[in-house]
Design a protein around this motif. Structure first.
Motif, PDB file in Angstrom:
ATOM      1  N   THR A 135       0.835  -1.203   0.000  1.00  0.00           N
ATOM      2  CA  THR A 135       0.000   0.000   0.000  1.00  0.00           C
ATOM      3  C   THR A 135       0.866   1.248   0.000  1.00  0.00           C
ATOM      4  N   GLN A 136       0.229   2.412  -0.242  1.00  0.00           N
ATOM      5  CA  GLN A 136       0.886   3.707  -0.321  1.00  0.00           C
ATOM      6  C   GLN A 136       0.058   4.729   0.455  1.00  0.00           C
ATOM      7  N   LEU A 137       0.232   6.014   0.182  1.00  0.00           N
ATOM      8  CA  LEU A 137      -0.448   7.049   0.959  1.00  0.00           C
ATOM      9  C   LEU A 137      -1.264   8.009   0.094  1.00  0.00           C
ATOM     10  N   GLU A 138      -1.785   7.522  -1.032  1.00  0.00           N
ATOM     11  CA  GLU A 138      -2.683   8.345  -1.842  1.00  0.00           C
ATOM     12  C   GLU A 138      -4.145   8.033  -1.543  1.00  0.00           C
ATOM     13  N   LEU A 141      -5.515   7.822   5.350  1.00  0.00           N
ATOM     14  CA  LEU A 141      -4.604   7.222   6.324  1.00  0.00           C
ATOM     15  C   LEU A 141      -5.328   6.198   7.197  1.00  0.00           C
ATOM     16  N   GLU A 142      -6.617   6.447   7.465  1.00  0.00           N
ATOM     17  CA  GLU A 142      -7.378   5.497   8.284  1.00  0.00           C
ATOM     18  C   GLU A 142      -7.416   4.117   7.641  1.00  0.00           C
ATOM     19  N   THR A 143      -7.474   4.088   6.329  1.00  0.00           N
ATOM     20  CA  THR A 143      -7.492   2.813   5.610  1.00  0.00           C
ATOM     21  C   THR A 143      -6.153   2.105   5.750  1.00  0.00           C
ATOM     22  N   ASP A 163       3.643  13.084   7.319  1.00  0.00           N
ATOM     23  CA  ASP A 163       3.902  12.619   8.675  1.00  0.00           C
ATOM     24  C   ASP A 163       3.014  11.418   8.972  1.00  0.00           C
ATOM     25  N   LEU A 164       3.550  10.453   9.731  1.00  0.00           N
ATOM     26  CA  LEU A 164       2.808   9.254  10.086  1.00  0.00           C
ATOM     27  C   LEU A 164       2.864   9.040  11.592  1.00  0.00           C
ATOM     28  N   PRO A 165       1.777   8.558  12.189  1.00  0.00           N
ATOM     29  CA  PRO A 165       1.810   8.257  13.628  1.00  0.00           C
ATOM     30  C   PRO A 165       2.685   7.042  13.905  1.00  0.00           C
TER      31      PRO A 165
END
Length: 292
Positions: A135-138, A141-143, A163-165
């Motif tokens: 997966t990626q970040l497009e 973020l919840e997914t 930024d990522l938690p």
């Protein structure tokens, strides 16, 4: 070969070639215009399928010509499209791309239906025990966070950079940032193998098992349990670097699903990406096994 599930975006890329990038407020007369199938998730799914992967793609498109053309294209590549949903209101994702004379690019994305890929689409997945998930970040973020809960074989390509938690990293199987994304995630400016190792150690300290930092023409750096190494890239004449990272990730997951060790998997991915940058387009640039 283990099954591969790619969760991510599908876009239509509109590309203009120009000798250089414009300055703010400047209008340039560009050169050739191209219309390509793109989106990081779709690019990676197609790259994996062309290299022999058994690929299932989880995505969301609009009820429009771009969405229909995209799904038809995935079907022609042999990709399982049963988990691609159609949004009745939002348009399919689009990306505006400028490519300069050195093959470098700038990209602006309008997410459209990609932004509506929901957590429910993940909870409905029946993930097999040995299945790799990419997966990626497009997409939301919840997914992505839901994916972290559902599989211990998640490969996260953290692009576009954000930024990522810390909950994303804890126990994550693999992360594959480029230099820009690595700097955002760690604060370390990656310029060589030493700085790549420093950044990778920071990501590993957060709980990531395997860290691969892609370094463009220099290749890729790996840090994993008890080992680290650089994999150089072959010298090529780059034409368009738009999907180099996506092809790298698609090839990487195919090699892992085939059971190859990490050193061979990264070498395979680097070769595939090196072929991709010699061609225009995103999905169009993804090589087949015969090209390698």
């Amino acid at each position: 070969m283990s099954r591969i599930t790619v969760v991510g975006s599908s876009n239509t890329d509109m590309v203009v070639k120009t000798p250089r990038f414009p300055q703010p407020g400047e209008t340039l007369l560009g050169g050739e215009f191209f219309l390509f199938a793109g989106g990081k998730g779709a690019n990676q799914a197609v790259a994996a399928a062309r290299l022999g992967g058994q690929v299932r793609f989880v995505a969301r498109v609009g009820d429009d010509v771009f969405g229909r053309q995209a799904v038809e294209g995935f079907g022609r590549e042999g990709i399982d499209c049963s988990h691609i949903s159609v949004d009745p209101k939002l348009a399919s994702g689009t990306a505006l791309i400028t490519v300069n004379g050195e093959g470098e690019n700038t990209i602006v994305v309008a997410s459209g239906a990609n932004a509506a890929l929901s957590v429910e689409s993940i909870t409905k997945l029946d993930l097999e025990e040995d299945e790799y998930v990419l997966t990626q970040l497009e997409t939301p973020l919840e997914t992505v966070l839901e994916l972290v809960k559902h599989t211990d074989r998640l490969i996260l390509n953290p692009a576009p950079a954000t930024d990522l938690p810390d909950t994303v990293f804890d126990g994550l199987f693999m992360i594959t940032p480029n230099e820009t994304e690595t700097q955002l995630l760690t604060g370390v400016r990656v310029t060589d193998e030493t700085s790549a190792a420093q950044a990778a150690e920071l990501l590993q300290s957060k709980g990531v098992q395997h860290v691969i930092i892609t370094l463009g023409a220099a290749g890729a750096f790996y840090l994993g349990p008890g080992t680290s190494f650089m994999t150089p890239a072959p010298r090529v004449a780059a034409v368009d670097t738009t999907a180099a990272g996506d092809v790298f990730n698609g090839a990487l997951v195919v090699a892992l699903a085939r059971g190859e060790d990490i050193r061979d998997a990264i070498a395979f991915a680097v070769r595939a990406a090196s072929v991709a940058v010699t061609r225009m387009g995103a999905q169009d640039s993804a090589p087949r096994l015969s090209d390698l």
